[in-house]
Design an enzyme around this catalytic site. Structure first.
Site, PDB file in Angstrom:
ATOM      1  N   LYS A  25      48.174  51.817  68.019  1.00 48.33           N
ATOM      2  CA  LYS A  25      48.942  50.909  67.175  1.00 48.33           C
ATOM      3  C   LYS A  25      50.117  51.650  66.534  1.00 48.33           C
ATOM      4  CE  LYS A  25      47.902  47.462  63.551  1.00 48.33           C
ATOM      5  NZ  LYS A  25      46.776  46.869  62.788  1.00 48.33           N
TER       6      LYS A  25
ATOM      7  N   SER B 105      46.650  42.016  63.104  1.00 50.17           N
ATOM      8  CA  SER B 105      47.910  42.712  63.232  1.00 50.17           C
ATOM      9  C   SER B 105      47.980  43.649  64.438  1.00 50.17           C
ATOM     10  CB  SER B 105      48.184  43.511  61.949  1.00 50.17           C
ATOM     11  OG  SER B 105      47.209  44.515  61.753  1.00 50.17           O
TER      12      SER B 105
ATOM     13  N   SER C 101      42.217  42.349  61.852  1.00 50.51           N
ATOM     14  CA  SER C 101      43.357  42.750  62.668  1.00 50.51           C
ATOM     15  C   SER C 101      43.010  43.368  64.015  1.00 50.51           C
ATOM     16  CB  SER C 101      44.234  43.732  61.882  1.00 50.51           C
ATOM     17  OG  SER C 101      44.785  43.105  60.755  1.00 50.51           O
TER      18      SER C 101
END
Length: 556
Positions: free
Chosen positions: A145, A220, A244
């Site tokens: 990420k 996310s 997320s």
């Protein structure tokens, strides 16, 4: 090119996007005729990139590269790398190519490190030829990420205020992955502030769902979910503070695991919150196309004693556990304020039926026991104490993205129609509010302890969300994941089924005193579905092993 002071934020963003685009080799660029075969703009028109096999049709990847990225589990890839039937170079090139194609289709990447990854793969192959193995992930490409620092790249997390800040070192987890032998080759997209369930920001744009490009991939860690769904990564690392990891896993049809807080190293990452204001902790965790991939991640990371790299980690090794063949499973019910879309209700009912047929015992819990709304109020109250993220947006002069505005409107609607279950805190200062919220949180955790013991539960089954992937900017809050962050319970999302004709005739209407995305069968037909499984804090190993047992059961 002017200095940052002379450029508008839009100009800086355009420069950043161009630099990123230039890193994709010319021979890896999508042919015009393939793009022309799609309905554009992709975000506004339904395109099923997976079932239509667009990556294969691009002609960019060789038959062998397609086989590498499509026919191996994580364990099988590692075995092939270990016995020499695959080299790290060929595996790395295959995944770099596929990730580059994925980026051109769904905008899932932020930073690409293709040249560096190839150089590392060559180094790892050279070591192997000399009989040396770096670690259990030797030669395996791993995506991360955007919030993780990787030296020489940027960790903007889609925020204009962090543009042009080059990372001077690695996050602890990145150092661990490299120590284990992994090849880090891409970073993946996130929403503005990382507090929305739709991976859209003003720097890198909007990530699309590869099953249906008019739908969100979740957030996310939505870039990870979309990339892995397109098999552009065998194993990715996301983070989860309210769902997320689990929401992208649901939306994109992958496996995802939110571990107990502080088990996986997550310090030294980019955050837009105020330093020291982290009371519900964000957790780093894996996403993969198979459950074994999640276990490989955990066992490898924990075996290296991560507390030597990250002082915030609870130093507990990964345990080998066995679980009972027949489980007592608590079923979390639909909450009246957070109604479930027809496909989610159907999938849960099908899962329960199959589990009961296999001899597992289902204990139907009540809303009074599960306290979903109360746990959400506590979590949102704690998050609301820190306005650091919003201040970054305002200071850079960039607009707030629609997904965040929608979440705010949905939360306001609940407050309008429902009296808060928490004590009145309007006259309290922030410190007093924090104390009151922490007290409520502790009381709720104690209630859960009692409920778990009373029913003698092994595991709980819950909806992963009210809905499957929905239209862009329509997801709203995530009540069925955020309550587990408040409890700090490990949770796993496993894919199961898809929206189909059985859901076509069911009606769904959002009441005045409810919040949920609108339901339109035609728009979500074919979208992946899934279930969420969770256990109590620090029982991550049991959660994963029971998830494997249930996954096998659901797949017949």
């Amino acid at each position: 090119m002017g200095s940052n002071e002379e450029c508008s934020w839009q100009q800086r963003v355009e420069q950043k996007r161009q630099r990123c685009a230039n890193k994709i080799p010319a021979e890896w660029r999508m042919p015009d005729e393939v793009i022309a075969s799609l309905h554009t703009p992709l975000a506004d028109h339904r395109n099923d990139l997976i079932r239509n096999d667009i990556i294969r049709k691009s002609g960019i990847m060789t038959k062998h590269e397609l086989q590498i990225t499509e026919d191996y589990t994580v364990r099988e890839l590692l075995a092939a790398l270990a016995n020499g039937s695959l080299s790290s170079v060929e595996v790395t090139v295959a995944y770099c190519k596929r990730a580059a194609i994925a980026q051109q289709l769904v905008s899932c990447l932020t930073e690409t490190m293709f040249a560096e990854a190839l150089e590392r793969a060559q180094y790892l192959d050279q070591l192997r030829s000399q009989g040396q193995v770096v670690g259990p992930l030797h030669g395996l490409p791993v995506s991360i990420k955007d919030s993780f620092h990787y030296k020489g790249t940027e960790a903007t997390i889609g925020m204009v205020s962090f543009l042009d800040e080059v990372s001077t070192g690695n996050s602890p987890l990145v150092d661990i992955l490299l120590k284990l032998g992994a090849v880090i080759y891409v970073k993946t997209n996130v929403p503005q502030t990382m507090m929305a369930l739709d991976s859209h920001n003003n720097v890198f744009g909007r990530t699309l769902n590869p099953w249906n490009t008019t739908l969100t991939p979740g957030g996310s860690s939505g870039g990870e979910g979309a990339l892995i769904a397109l098999r552009g990564s065998p194993l990715g690392v996301g983070t989860d503070v309210g769902g997320s990891i689990r929401v992208p896993a649901l939306c994109c049809g992958t496996y995802g695991f939110r571990p107990s807080a502080s088990r996986v190293p997550n310090a030294g990452t980019r955050a837009c919150s105020t330093s020291g204001m982290r009371f519900i902790l964000s957790c780093a965790g894996p996403l993969s196309t198979d459950l074994d991939g999640l276990e490989v991640f955990f066992s490898s990371v924990f075996d290296i004693q991560p507390s030597l790299y990250d002082s915030t980690v609870i130093d507990v090794p990964w345990r080998n556990v066995t679980v009972k063949p027949k489980l007592r499973i608590g079923l979390v019910p639909e909450h009246p304020v957070f109604p479930l879309h027809p496909p989610i209700k159907r999938i849960l009912a099908e899962a329960v039926q199959r589990l009961e047929e296999q001899g597992h015992e289902i204990i139907r819990l009540t809303n009074e026991e599960c306290r979903i709304r109360e746990l959400n109020e506590v979590a949102l109250g704690i998050f609301g104490l820190d306005q650091g993220a919003l201040s970054h947006v305002i200071s850079a002069g960039e607009p707030v993205v629609p997904a965040l505005q929608h979440i705010g409107a949905q939360i306001a609607k609940v407050k309008q129609f429902h009296k808060p279950s928490l004590p009145d805190m309007s006259s309290m200062d922030r410190l007093a509010k924090l104390a009151a919220l922490n007290t409520c949180r502790a009381e709720l955790k104690e209630e859960y302890r009692g409920m778990w013991k009373q029913h003698n539960l092994d595991l709980c089954l819950a909806p992963p969300a009210q809905n499957t992937a929905v239209a862009h900017d329509a997801f709203g809050p995530a009540p069925y994941t955020i309550f587990l962050n408040c409890l700090d319970y490990p949770a796993c999302v496993i894919p199961f089924g898809q929206v189909n004709e059985l859901d076509a005739t069911d009606t769904f209407q959002v009441g005045e005193d409810q919040i949920a995305p609108e339901y339109d069968y035609k728009s979500v037909e074919g979208a992946p579905c899934g279930i969420q499984l969770f256990t109590t804090t620090m029982r991550d190993e049991e959660c994963l092993q029971m998830s494997k047992l249930i996954d096998l059961c659901l797949r017949g």
